[in-house]
Every structure is written in C-alpha cells, then in structure tokens.
Motif scaffolding. Structure first.
Motif, PDB file in Angstrom:
ATOM      1  N   SER A 164       0.762  11.491  -2.319  1.00 28.94           N
ATOM      2  CA  SER A 164      -0.045  11.080  -1.170  1.00 28.94           C
ATOM      3  C   SER A 164      -1.318  11.907  -1.130  1.00 28.94           C
ATOM      4  N   SER A 165      -2.456  11.234  -1.065  1.00 23.22           N
ATOM      5  CA  SER A 165      -3.737  11.929  -1.033  1.00 23.22           C
ATOM      6  C   SER A 165      -3.819  12.845   0.183  1.00 23.22           C
ATOM      7  N   HIS A 166      -4.040  14.136  -0.062  1.00 23.78           N
ATOM      8  CA  HIS A 166      -4.162  15.142   1.002  1.00 23.78           C
ATOM      9  C   HIS A 166      -2.937  15.154   1.908  1.00 23.78           C
TER      10      HIS A 166
ATOM     11  N   TYR B 117       1.194   5.451   5.381  1.00 22.44           N
ATOM     12  CA  TYR B 117       1.908   4.194   5.182  1.00 22.44           C
ATOM     13  C   TYR B 117       3.135   4.158   6.085  1.00 22.44           C
ATOM     14  N   SER B 118       3.602   2.964   6.340  1.00 26.55           N
ATOM     15  CA  SER B 118       4.886   2.746   7.003  1.00 26.55           C
ATOM     16  C   SER B 118       5.586   1.587   6.310  1.00 26.55           C
ATOM     17  N   VAL B 119       6.890   1.553   6.404  1.00 24.48           N
ATOM     18  CA  VAL B 119       7.697   0.505   5.771  1.00 24.48           C
ATOM     19  C   VAL B 119       8.556  -0.158   6.838  1.00 24.48           C
ATOM     20  N   ILE B 120       8.431  -1.471   6.943  1.00 19.67           N
ATOM     21  CA  ILE B 120       9.266  -2.241   7.866  1.00 19.67           C
ATOM     22  C   ILE B 120      10.420  -2.836   7.070  1.00 19.67           C
TER      23      ILE B 120
ATOM     24  N   LEU C 290      -8.990   2.919   1.724  1.00 21.69           N
ATOM     25  CA  LEU C 290      -8.569   3.049   0.326  1.00 21.69           C
ATOM     26  C   LEU C 290      -7.422   4.038   0.196  1.00 21.69           C
ATOM     27  N   VAL C 291      -7.544   5.172   0.845  1.00 23.85           N
ATOM     28  CA  VAL C 291      -6.479   6.188   0.783  1.00 23.85           C
ATOM     29  C   VAL C 291      -5.170   5.610   1.290  1.00 23.85           C
ATOM     30  N   ALA C 292      -5.226   4.901   2.423  1.00 20.32           N
ATOM     31  CA  ALA C 292      -4.007   4.334   2.997  1.00 20.32           C
ATOM     32  C   ALA C 292      -3.411   3.263   2.085  1.00 20.32           C
TER      33      ALA C 292
ATOM     34  N   ILE D 195      -3.795   2.983  -1.192  1.00 22.84           N
ATOM     35  CA  ILE D 195      -3.270   3.618  -2.407  1.00 22.84           C
ATOM     36  C   ILE D 195      -1.956   4.322  -2.105  1.00 22.84           C
ATOM     37  N   ASP D 196      -1.901   5.066  -0.999  1.00 18.87           N
ATOM     38  CA  ASP D 196      -0.642   5.696  -0.595  1.00 18.87           C
ATOM     39  C   ASP D 196       0.474   4.661  -0.485  1.00 18.87           C
ATOM     40  N   THR D 197       0.148   3.520   0.105  1.00 24.47           N
ATOM     41  CA  THR D 197       1.135   2.461   0.310  1.00 24.47           C
ATOM     42  C   THR D 197       1.631   1.915  -1.014  1.00 24.47           C
ATOM     43  N   ALA D 198       0.710   1.679  -1.947  1.00 25.27           N
ATOM     44  CA  ALA D 198       1.096   1.148  -3.252  1.00 25.27           C
ATOM     45  C   ALA D 198       1.967   2.135  -4.025  1.00 25.27           C
ATOM     46  N   LEU D 199       1.633   3.414  -3.960  1.00 24.54           N
ATOM     47  CA  LEU D 199       2.448   4.424  -4.646  1.00 24.54           C
ATOM     48  C   LEU D 199       3.852   4.477  -4.047  1.00 24.54           C
ATOM     49  N   ALA D 200       3.934   4.381  -2.729  1.00 26.37           N
ATOM     50  CA  ALA D 200       5.242   4.387  -2.069  1.00 26.37           C
ATOM     51  C   ALA D 200       6.064   3.169  -2.482  1.00 26.37           C
TER      52      ALA D 200
END
Length: 246
Positions: free
Chosen positions: A40-42, A47-50, A107-109, A111-116
């Motif tokens: 996760s960047s910084h 992100y959240s997951v439903i 973008l950060v959000a 990218i974080d979401t895709a990595l998760a």
C-alpha cells in the motif's frame, strides 16, 4: 527455477462456473487476511471490500455488471472499492481536511485496491478456489453504490467471483516476453514483430476455444476495444463521489 507460489501464479485461469459447495468461513477469512497484507502506497490502505453472499444482492449486481450470470451464481462475490472515506475521517480526527483535488489520490486508491484484489485471488486459489475479476462492476457505478450503500469518496473498482471450480478451461496465452520486458530502456523496435507473432498465437487460441466462432487474434480485438472512449460516465460518478479531478 519455479516455486510452489510461482507455479500457482503462472497457472492463472479465469473461472466462471462453480460447484454448489459453499466456501468455508475459515477459508474466506484467510483470503481476506491476505487482502490486508497487500502493498500500500504510504500505508494509506485506501480500499474497502464488500463481501456479498445475499442472492438478491448478487442478482442485482449481476444485472448492473451487464448480465454476467456468474456474479449471481458464485457462492461469494467480493466488490473492491477505492476508499478515501476513512481517510477523510482520519483527517477530521486530527483537525485536518482531506484534499480530494487532482488524480494522485484517486490513482493511489485504485492501485491499492487492485493490489489487494490480486492478493485475494492468489490466496483463494491456494485454497483450491477459482475466480474471475469483474470490471463490469463499473458499468453502472451509481447502481452498485446504491446496492452496497457506498458512502462518498468510495469508488467500486472491480468485482470478484469466488467458488470451487466446476470447469477446466485452457490457459489463455500471454504476450511474448519481448513485448513486455525491457532491459534498461524501452525496446520499441521489437514490438511490431512480437505483436504479429502474438496475433497468430492468440487467433489460434480463440478459434479453438470458440470452435471457429471467433478467429480474430489479440491485436484485432484490442484495436476494436481501445479505439473509442469507454465508460465515460465514470468521470461524472467519481466527481459526484467527492473527488475533484482538476
């Protein structure tokens, strides 16, 4: 030299048909624990997951995603959302205000979401599950937000069907390595030849997979896919959710 993990990653296939077997809660919890250990960047963890099990909700989401029946049929459907809502609260707890301007936070959000999401899929497959990413979740983001009760500053990025596979599909060929990996600098001079090779390989794959109904390869399919703007409604939705794309 391969390992058990790299062999798992390199055996990726999209699975759209599932058995009736439920996913044990302890398996799902292990998958979700893996989600939280994605880079996760910084460390913003934006992100959240439903987690969707309700048949009614899955039916609604399947329709909103373009009639993808596997969304309705899978035992568990996950929706991965870019989420600055909790970052807004973190700012308020410390007497600050979230700055939603520009594209960097979005973008950060995303990218974080895709990595998760990728962590989730790999973890799920290590338990014998199969899955498929659902970009169609962005076909009607307002409808998805209404079904899932998404607050401001949350954006549905992708869905993921999960279940025990009830199909054995051929692995889809990928681009030649020389079209993807470059030593020190981008090697543009080899791209055309690599794409011509991949067109032949992918055309053969699609012809076999569809029993002759599709004969175009990757370059022809992509030329048709990227030659026009797609999901232009997303900009308005993103701004309605509180992001300022200036």
């Amino acid at each position: 030299m391969s390992t058990e993990v790299t062999r798992l990653i390199q055996s990726h296939r999209s699975i759209r048909k599932y058995t009736d077997a439920p996913i044990p809660q302890e398996v799902l919890e292990d998958v979700l624990a893996s989600v939280q250990w994605a880079p996760s960047s910084h460390n913003v963890q934006a992100y959240s997951v439903i987690i969707v099990r309700s048949q009614e909700a899955k039916q609604q989401l399947a329709m909103l995603a373009g009639g993808q029946k596997w969304v309705e049929e899978c035992p568990v459907f996950l929706v991965f959302c870019a989420d600055l809502y909790k970052l807004k609260h973190a700012c308020e707890m410390n007497g600050e205000q979230l700055a939603p301007e520009g594209v960097e936070n979005l973008l950060v959000a995303a990218i974080d979401t895709a990595l998760a999401a990728e962590n989730a899929l790999i973890a799920a497959r290590s338990h014998g599950l199969g899955g498929v990413m659902i970009g169609g979740i962005r076909n009607n983001p307002r409808g998805v937000a209404d079904v899932l009760g998404l607050p401001s500053l949350t954006i549905p990025i992708m869905g993921m069907c999960l279940g025990y596979p009830d199909q054995d599909v051929e692995q889809k060929p990928r681009l030649p390595k020389r079209a993807v990996f470059h030593e020190e600098r981008y090697q543009s001079e080899g791209i055309a030849e690599a794409l011509e090779e991949y067109e032949r390989i992918s055309a053969d794959y699609y012809e076999r997979r569809t029993r002759g109904k599709v004969t175009d390869g990757w370059t022809k399919q992509m030329a048709d896919y990227v030659n026009k703007p797609r999901r232009t409604h997303m900009k308005q939705f993103v701004e309605e959710q509180g992001y300022k794309l200036t």
